[in-house]
Design a protein around this motif. Structure first.
Motif, PDB file in Angstrom:
ATOM      1  N   SER A  37      41.149 -41.501  31.003  1.00 19.26           N
ATOM      2  CA  SER A  37      41.573 -41.634  29.608  1.00 19.26           C
ATOM      3  C   SER A  37      41.436 -40.293  28.904  1.00 19.26           C
ATOM      4  N   ILE A  38      42.379 -40.019  28.012  1.00 16.11           N
ATOM      5  CA  ILE A  38      42.421 -38.723  27.313  1.00 16.11           C
ATOM      6  C   ILE A  38      42.489 -38.954  25.805  1.00 16.11           C
ATOM      7  N   VAL A  40      43.451 -37.217  22.393  1.00 15.78           N
ATOM      8  CA  VAL A  40      44.191 -36.106  21.800  1.00 15.78           C
ATOM      9  C   VAL A  40      43.718 -35.962  20.356  1.00 15.78           C
ATOM     10  N   THR A  61      51.462 -37.740  23.313  1.00 12.05           N
ATOM     11  CA  THR A  61      51.005 -38.894  24.086  1.00 12.05           C
ATOM     12  C   THR A  61      51.975 -39.307  25.186  1.00 12.05           C
ATOM     13  N   LEU A  64      51.736 -37.449  28.651  1.00 20.41           N
ATOM     14  CA  LEU A  64      50.445 -37.749  29.275  1.00 20.41           C
ATOM     15  C   LEU A  64      50.429 -39.173  29.819  1.00 20.41           C
ATOM     16  N   VAL A  71      46.085 -42.868  26.993  1.00 23.76           N
ATOM     17  CA  VAL A  71      45.959 -41.934  25.881  1.00 23.76           C
ATOM     18  C   VAL A  71      45.651 -42.733  24.613  1.00 23.76           C
TER      19      VAL A  71
END
Length: 212
Positions: A37-38, A40, A61, A64, A71
């Motif tokens: 999981s990222i 931003v 998003t 990604l 995201v």
């Protein structure tokens, strides 16, 4: 043989500058972190366009997610950060990555800085330019990936064979581009290049692999 190669390279310098492909970066830190999981976070804006951060943030998003990562929704993330007292991109980027990641349970945090977002007019040509610095940090504070991408666009004029018509068309196109430059296609291309298409694109995430 060496002399022939040298002459070929010298000839290429005249035509193309003898450009060599950029060296591929080491992605071992990214693979070791293996983020799923990222987060931003709001971007740092070093330009005069106050709308640039929101435009850029809205484009990050999709590539990604297409690479197979979860995201966090950027608007939700922005709201939560504001509730914690973090409003400006510079302020947020100065916080320890561990603090930001723990707020959301994220595996990695993506930081982006806008370096260029402008349209420069010269005679009958307007060149639209965007440039971004990207940096991804794991939840333990380790930098696992970074990139820089610059994209430019100048309206092309159709060759009608009439010099006066070409000149008028070029002037009109330049004026339109200067009055209302369209940054979004360049921004989307920059994101695609660094995340998906370029030699240093991030590896596929776990959710993409699950689909394959």
């Amino acid at each position: 043989m060496k002399m022939i190669k040298l002459l070929l390279c010298l000839f290429a310098v005249v035509l193309t500058g003898c450009v060599t492909a950029p060296a591929k970066k080491d992605l071992s830190a990214f693979n070791t972190a293996a983020p799923r999981s990222i987060l931003v976070v709001p971007v740092i804006n070093k330009t005069l366009d106050v709308d640039a951060p929101n435009y850029l943030l809205s484009t990050l998003t999709i590539p990604l997610a297409e690479k197979g990562f979860y995201v966090f929704p950027v608007n939700t993330a922005k709201f939560v950060l504001e509730q914690e007292g973090f409003y400006e991109g510079e302020q947020i980027h100065n916080q320890p990555p561990e603090v930001l990641a723990n707020l959301f349970g994220a595996d990695a945090v993506l930081y982006v800085t806008i370096k260029r977002w402008d349209a420069q007019y010269a005679l009958i040509t307007t060149t639209v330019t965007v440039e971004f610095d990207y940096r991804m940090v794991a939840k333990d504070g380790t930098e696992i990936w970074k990139a820089n991408q610059k994209m430019q666009y100048a309206p092309q004029n159709n060759n009608s064979g009439n010099p006066l018509a070409m000149l008028i068309t070029a002037a009109i196109n330049a004026a339109v581009a200067r009055a209302a430059p369209n940054y979004m296609p360049l921004t989307q291309q920059a994101n695609q290049q660094v995340f998906v298409l370029g030699p240093n694109a991030i590896p596929n995430g776990p959710y993409l692999k699950a689909k394959e």
